[in-house]
Write a protein that holds these residues in place. Structure first.
Motif, mmCIF file in Angstrom:
data_model
loop_
_atom_site.group_PDB
_atom_site.id
_atom_site.type_symbol
_atom_site.label_atom_id
_atom_site.label_comp_id
_atom_site.label_asym_id
_atom_site.label_seq_id
_atom_site.Cartn_x
_atom_site.Cartn_y
_atom_site.Cartn_z
ATOM 1 N N TRP A 176 0.842 -1.195 0.000
ATOM 2 C CA TRP A 176 0.000 0.000 0.000
ATOM 3 C C TRP A 176 0.877 1.246 0.000
ATOM 4 C CZ3 TRP A 176 -5.047 0.680 -0.758
ATOM 5 C CH2 TRP A 176 -5.602 1.916 -0.442
ATOM 6 N N PRO A 177 0.550 2.252 -0.800
ATOM 7 C CA PRO A 177 -0.625 2.346 -1.678
ATOM 8 C C PRO A 177 -0.423 1.595 -2.990
ATOM 9 C CG PRO A 177 0.678 4.338 -1.836
ATOM 10 C CD PRO A 177 1.327 3.503 -0.768
ATOM 11 N N ALA A 178 -1.539 1.171 -3.580
ATOM 12 C CA ALA A 178 -1.470 0.446 -4.848
ATOM 13 C C ALA A 178 -0.917 1.351 -5.939
ATOM 14 C CB ALA A 178 -2.864 -0.061 -5.225
ATOM 15 N N ARG A 179 -0.087 0.795 -6.776
ATOM 16 C CA ARG A 179 0.511 1.587 -7.850
ATOM 17 C C ARG A 179 -0.575 2.016 -8.842
ATOM 18 N NH1 ARG A 179 5.919 1.671 -7.761
ATOM 19 N NH2 ARG A 179 7.007 0.079 -6.540
ATOM 20 N N GLY A 180 -0.470 3.264 -9.271
ATOM 21 C CA GLY A 180 -1.413 3.777 -10.256
ATOM 22 C C GLY A 180 -2.771 4.117 -9.684
ATOM 23 N N TRP A 181 -2.858 4.384 -8.382
ATOM 24 C CA TRP A 181 -4.167 4.697 -7.805
ATOM 25 C C TRP A 181 -4.650 6.061 -8.292
ATOM 26 C CZ3 TRP A 181 -4.666 8.688 -4.004
ATOM 27 C CH2 TRP A 181 -3.466 9.235 -3.566
ATOM 28 N N ARG A 182 -5.957 6.122 -8.573
ATOM 29 C CA ARG A 182 -6.573 7.335 -9.112
ATOM 30 C C ARG A 182 -7.358 8.106 -8.056
ATOM 31 N NH1 ARG A 182 -3.648 7.705 -13.639
ATOM 32 N NH2 ARG A 182 -3.860 5.860 -14.966
ATOM 33 N N LEU A 183 -7.768 7.425 -7.042
ATOM 34 C CA LEU A 183 -8.586 8.031 -5.993
ATOM 35 C C LEU A 183 -8.506 7.130 -4.780
ATOM 36 C CD1 LEU A 183 -12.188 9.431 -6.268
ATOM 37 C CD2 LEU A 183 -11.796 7.456 -4.817
ATOM 38 N N ALA A 184 -8.483 7.717 -3.593
ATOM 39 C CA ALA A 184 -8.451 6.934 -2.359
ATOM 40 C C ALA A 184 -9.473 7.497 -1.383
ATOM 41 C CB ALA A 184 -7.056 6.950 -1.732
ATOM 42 N N VAL A 185 -10.185 6.605 -0.734
ATOM 43 C CA VAL A 185 -11.095 6.968 0.356
ATOM 44 C C VAL A 185 -10.494 6.400 1.632
ATOM 45 C CG1 VAL A 185 -13.409 6.736 1.309
ATOM 46 C CG2 VAL A 185 -13.098 7.013 -1.150
ATOM 47 N N CYS A 186 -10.194 7.292 2.578
ATOM 48 C CA CYS A 186 -9.488 6.881 3.785
ATOM 49 C C CYS A 186 -10.443 6.313 4.819
ATOM 50 C CB CYS A 186 -8.738 8.073 4.390
ATOM 51 S SG CYS A 186 -7.497 8.793 3.301
ATOM 52 N N ASP A 187 -10.011 5.290 5.490
ATOM 53 C CA ASP A 187 -10.759 4.727 6.610
ATOM 54 C C ASP A 187 -10.402 5.536 7.852
ATOM 55 O OD1 ASP A 187 -12.091 3.200 8.452
ATOM 56 O OD2 ASP A 187 -10.622 1.579 8.469
ATOM 57 N N ILE A 188 -11.182 6.577 8.124
ATOM 58 C CA ILE A 188 -10.891 7.469 9.244
ATOM 59 C C ILE A 188 -12.005 7.418 10.295
ATOM 60 C CG2 ILE A 188 -9.271 9.095 8.226
ATOM 61 C CD1 ILE A 188 -13.007 9.597 8.087
ATOM 62 N N GLY A 189 -12.774 6.331 10.305
ATOM 63 C CA GLY A 189 -13.874 6.231 11.256
ATOM 64 C C GLY A 189 -15.150 6.793 10.661
ATOM 65 N N GLN A 190 -16.030 7.289 11.532
ATOM 66 C CA GLN A 190 -17.315 7.818 11.087
ATOM 67 C C GLN A 190 -17.118 9.230 10.544
ATOM 68 O OE1 GLN A 190 -20.023 6.386 10.575
ATOM 69 N NE2 GLN A 190 -21.402 8.100 10.212
ATOM 70 N N GLY A 191 -16.833 9.311 9.267
ATOM 71 C CA GLY A 191 -16.582 10.593 8.633
ATOM 72 C C GLY A 191 -16.184 10.396 7.190
ATOM 73 N N ASP A 192 -15.712 11.468 6.578
ATOM 74 C CA ASP A 192 -15.335 11.441 5.163
ATOM 75 C C ASP A 192 -13.935 11.998 4.979
ATOM 76 O OD1 ASP A 192 -17.481 10.275 4.015
ATOM 77 O OD2 ASP A 192 -18.296 12.064 3.066
#
Length: 958
Positions: free
Chosen positions: A619-635
């Motif tokens: 991690w992070p995966a090569r060539g990633w275009r977008l990431a959504v973080c696991d930060i708990g109850q939120g965005d």
């Protein structure tokens, strides 16, 4: 003369230890029992007491064992009896009955879920502040307004008002709240309507309660001093039972929400007024100091953390220096050491050192002065669990000094714990009390042995003592801290060692300023100036230690994690001494190899270079275009721009989680931080985003709601010199060669549909990836159905020449389109599978060599076609609005028809996010649904022709 481990072995009296542990265990088990179980408990305690008396009367060769057994049984009986008597006030009187209404005889029929493609009715009407998810979290049916009883009470404040952080759910609950512990002495109920009786239903009682102040007008409540008597009108909140059916609170009978400001009927007592005057004088003397010192010094001296910066508090927790943030038993030990002196070379002999020895005071006079000083310390610094433990231990030691008896640490600690548990059973379930007792036990039991072992191997005396004591306290406390937060600090011991040199000077100078403030403010400020140097050192150690990428090691949560850590600590304690022992050359070579391995591996573990982390975890995966973080109850969404650079959308509720995610992705430069709206679950992580990173600008919504959170965002931006701009519909931005977006919402001026902070969220439509086949991504913030329907009706905004958006008051603007270097072409490391042209159809799944969960699929053309107004069209990726709540406009979702739906929510969140009908509806549209609460961090790979998802599971957070 060299010190050998045998010198640390002396006869320690452990006889009181077993009764103290027994009392603790029995109290902890009994404190949550319902009142109907108290009579059988009293009968069992009586039988146990009689049996213990019979054991005391027996004679024979095992008389000592009989006496110990009798002492344990008597202690258990006493603990059960006193706990039941102390907690009786939690169950009797009108307030507990109002807080725990009887359950209905027949359960209500289960609600029926609407079809996935129907537009649900709005959950709130005009003027209503509760959202559907908040009402569900509060334990009441959707669409039903709370009808809670109101009473008039007379009460006595029993503790200081305490600030509680903003609720991550947003809306009214997102405002910080204030809690005040109190003891209700009189309750007046309203007469029952249509009963024909207008008598005054007044009841005398002694019921412990907690006042919950939600209003922003909380200044009068912040000024309350313990022992103040009030009369007020209050709403009684219903208690939410736990999963096991028990009570959710064991220290108060009810939560009361005052209706209006407090009305004082009697002022606080003289000792409490003097203590408040001293505390206020110390705060005033610290006003001219830098923010870190201004907030930390009052916390270190008297436990006042009201002005402690949030990021500094997080740093102290991450480095296991949290015991320094608030006053603890160590402060009292330092004060008593000045009076009485430190530990003598003969610990079992009564000593009189320090000022008492210099002045030639007798043992009894010294003990009397120490007792007065201890009581004053508890009054000024408040009777927190750690302070009570230290005070009781110190008073027992002073009693031994006054009677000329030898002082022994373990019996004094056990006796203090036993007495305090019997006097205040609530301490049995206090983590602060448990950690204080364990830390002291580690210092007394393991500290001398480990110190002697290090001295025997040639360590300097002071260094050996510091390392032995610190490691022993950490070894005893770490299994408990894992229960509070599933992580192990790898820098806790070195940070505590570095901090130790500054604790005593800061404490003594701080108490000097406290005593001088009423007499001379100039003298107090001079002393705080001197104290600022060691206090600044403490802040520096905490901040730099917490900033190390490997400062914390994730650990399994719950009892399993605690037991596992105990096993690891025991294994290390057994394995390390053989590596340090011996005098043969082979042992010296072994020690050299171990030292070399530590010197090479420790920097890698602590610094965690991204290249090394990627080799180890994938991690992070090569060539990633977008990431959504696991930060708990939120965005928190990350859109890459180039090597080390990314645009960040929202920051989540936790600075530490936000910093960890960006650090794992290798992001060091942020051209723009886009904050969709001012709610804690989207904005409280901003300090973590800013930590060690350059941020070009922060873009916010034009809504003026959530003033408290908005002010915090502007303050963070101002402190970092970061411009803040407002978004407007039609705004178009391009960053680099493979990232562009346009703002779909909100309109300017705000539309009627934008009532409420959620509906004013910034919604964008972005294109990411190569221009030949870019991914179309829709990020909808926390939009609710009214605003989602408006977005669908408006469609895409017409093209417009770029123009600088209006700046927030007093903050300069930035160019509309910041530009950075284009990212080089990247290759994707994933597995792939064929799918239909109508959406992502997963035909296979697997894992790469690093153990990542990889979901892959392919699709046909992603041209913007399909139902809905022209220009909206289909998208490849949808970040589902409002964490996948039930409030979705399915006409908009059907128009977008995403191939991949991403949901950011916290595991076990109280709102039920994501709603089952939302997940089912997305899947019915042909979308693959991936959730952070189950998959962890999410990375989107590929382009419009081939779409893949890589996930990075994270351990549970406490």
């Amino acid at each position: 003369m060299s010190v050998t481990p045998s010198t640390a072995r002396r006869n320690v009296d452990y006889r009181l230890l077993l009764p103290a542990v027994t009392a603790w265990a029995v109290t902890s088990a009994v404190i949550g029992l319902e009142p109907n179980r108290h009579p059988p408990l009293f009968m069992a305690a009586l039988v146990v007491a009689v049996s213990s008396c019979a054991l005391l009367a027996t004679k024979g060769p095992r008389r000592s064992i009989h006496r110990l057994t009798a002492a344990v049984l008597l202690t258990a009986a006493a603990a059960a009896t006193t706990t039941a008597l102390h907690t009786a006030d939690l169950h009797r009187g009108p307030l507990p009955a109002l807080a725990r209404p009887p359950a209905p005889l027949t359960p209500p029929p289960p609600p029926t879920a609407p079809p996935p493609f129907t537009v649900p009715a709005p959950s709130t009407g005009p003027g209503q502040s509760d959202s559907e998810d908040e009402r569900a979290a509060a334990g009441r049916p959707v669409g039903e307004r709370p009808v809670n009883p109101e009473v008039t009470v007379q009460l006595t404040v029993t503790g200081d008002p305490k600030q509680r952080g903003p609720h991550p759910g947003g809306s009214p609950l997102s405002r910080p709240t204030l809690t005040v512990p109190a003891l209700v002495t009189r309750v007046r109920l309203d007469p029952v309507p249509h009963s024909g009786s207008a008598s005054d239903l007044t009841t005398r009682t002694r019921t412990p309660v907690t006042l919950l102040i939600r209003s922003q007008e909380d200044y009068p409540w912040r000024q309350l001093i313990p022992s103040t008597e009030l009369e007020l009108r209050a709403e009684v909140l219903p208690e939410r039972p736990t999963a096991s059916g028990g009570r959710s609170r064991t220290d108060s009978a009810a939560l009361l929400v005052p209706q209006g400001p407090p009305r004082v009927t009697a002022p606080p007592s003289l000792p409490q007024r003097l203590a408040a005057h001293l505390r206020e004088g110390l705060r005033d003397a610290c006003d001219h100091l830098p923010p870190d010192s201004r907030g930390l010094l009052p916390g270190l001296v008297v436990g006042d953390v009201s002005r402690l910066p949030d990021d500094l508090a997080d740093a102290f927790r991450a480095t296991d220096l949290g015991h320094l943030v608030a006053v603890s038993g160590a402060n009292l030990a330092i004060i008593l050491a000045v009076l009485v002196g430190g530990t003598s070379s003969e610990p079992e002999a009564p000593v009189r050192g320090g000022l008492a020895g210099v002045l030639g005071l007798s043992f009894r006079t010294t003990a009397l002065l120490g007792t007065v000083l201890t009581l004053a310390f508890v009054t000024v610094c408040r009777p927190d669990p750690s302070v009570l433990r230290a005070a009781a231990t110190g008073l027992i030691g002073l009693l031994a000094l006054a009677t000329g008896r030898p002082r022994s640490g373990v019996p004094a600690l056990a006796g203090a714990v036993l007495i305090l548990i019997l006097v205040d059973p609530q301490l049995a379930r206090s983590y602060g009390f448990l950690l204080s007792a364990l830390a002291t036990a580690g210092l007394l039991v393991l500290g001398p042995r480990w110190t002697a072992a290090l001295r025997a191997r040639g360590w300097p005396r002071h260094l050996a003592s510091a390392v032995g004591a610190t490691a022993a306290a950490q070894a005893f406390c770490s299994p408990v801290t894992v229960l509070l937060a599933p992580r192990v600090s790898l820098v806790g011991v070195p940070c505590n060692l570095l901090a130790e040199i500054a604790v005593a000077p800061a404490t003594l100078l701080g108490f000097g300023a406290l005593a001088a403030a009423p007499l001379s403010k100039g003298t107090a400020e001079f002393l705080t100036d001197l104290a600022a140097l060691p206090v600044g050192w403490l802040a520096t150690v905490a901040r730099h230690g917490a900033e190390l990428p490997g400062a914390e090691l994730a650990w399994p949560a719950g009892p399993f994690g605690a037991v596992l850590l105990v096993v690891v600590i025991l294994s290390l304690a057994w394995a390390v001494p053989p590596l340090l022992a011996g005098h043969r050359s082979r042992s010296r070579r072994t020690r050299g190899l171990v030292a070399l391995a530590v010197a090479l591996l420790l920097p890698v573990v602590l610094l965690r270079p991204p290249s090394v982390v990627r080799l180890a975890t994938g991690w992070p995966a090569r060539g990633w275009r977008l990431a959504v973080c696991d930060i708990g109850q939120g965005d928190m969404t990350v859109l890459p721009v180039g090597p080390g650079s990314a645009v960040v959308v929202d920051a989540g509720p936790d600075p530490k989680a936000a910093d960890d995610c960006l650090r794992g992705l290798g992001v060091t430069e942020i051209p723009l931080l886009l904050l969709t709206h001012f709610h804690a679950d989207h904005a409280e992580g901003i300090p973590g985003v800013l930590r060690g990173r350059s941020v070009g600008a922060i873009e916010v919504t034009a809504a003026e709601e959530a003033d408290g959170e908005r002010s915090r965002v502007l303050r963070w931006a101002g402190a970092g010199g970061i411009p803040v701009v407002r978004a407007q519909r039609g705004e178009r931005r391009t960053v680099g060669a493979e990232l562009a977006w346009q703002v779909l919402w909100p309109t300017s001026p705000l539309a009627p549909e934008a009532e409420g902070a959620n509906n004013s969220s910034i919604a964008i439509l972005a294109t990411v990836g190569p221009s030949a086949a870019p991914l179309r991504v829709a990020l909808l913030g926390d939009l609710e159905p009214p605003a989602q329907a408006a977005v669908l009706a408006l469609g895409l905004p017409p093209p417009a020449p770029p123009a600088p958006p209006p700046a927030v008051q007093g903050v300069p603007t930035v160019p509309t389109a910041p530009t950075v270097r284009a990212a080089p072409p990247a290759t994707t490391n994933r597995t792939s599978a064929r799918g239909s042209a109508d959406g992502v159809s997963v035909a296979g799944s697997g894992a790469d060599g690093a153990g990542r969960s990889v979901l892959a699929g392919s699709a046909g053309s992603a041209a913007p076609s399909g139902p809905g107004p022209p220009g909206v069209g289909r998208v490849d990726v949808l970040k589902v609005a409002h964490h996948g709540s039930a409030g979705q406009d399915w006409s908009l979702t059907a128009a977008l028809r995403p191939r991949l739906a991403l949901i950011s929510c916290g595991e076990g969140n109280p709102y039920g996010h994501p709603a089952a009908r939302t997940v089912a509806g997305l899947r019915a549209l042909g979308a693959m649904v991936v959730r952070t609460d189950r998959s962890g961090d999410i990375a989107v790979l590929g382009d419009a022709r081939t779409l893949a998802v890589a996930t990075h599971p994270r351990p549970a957070r406490g």
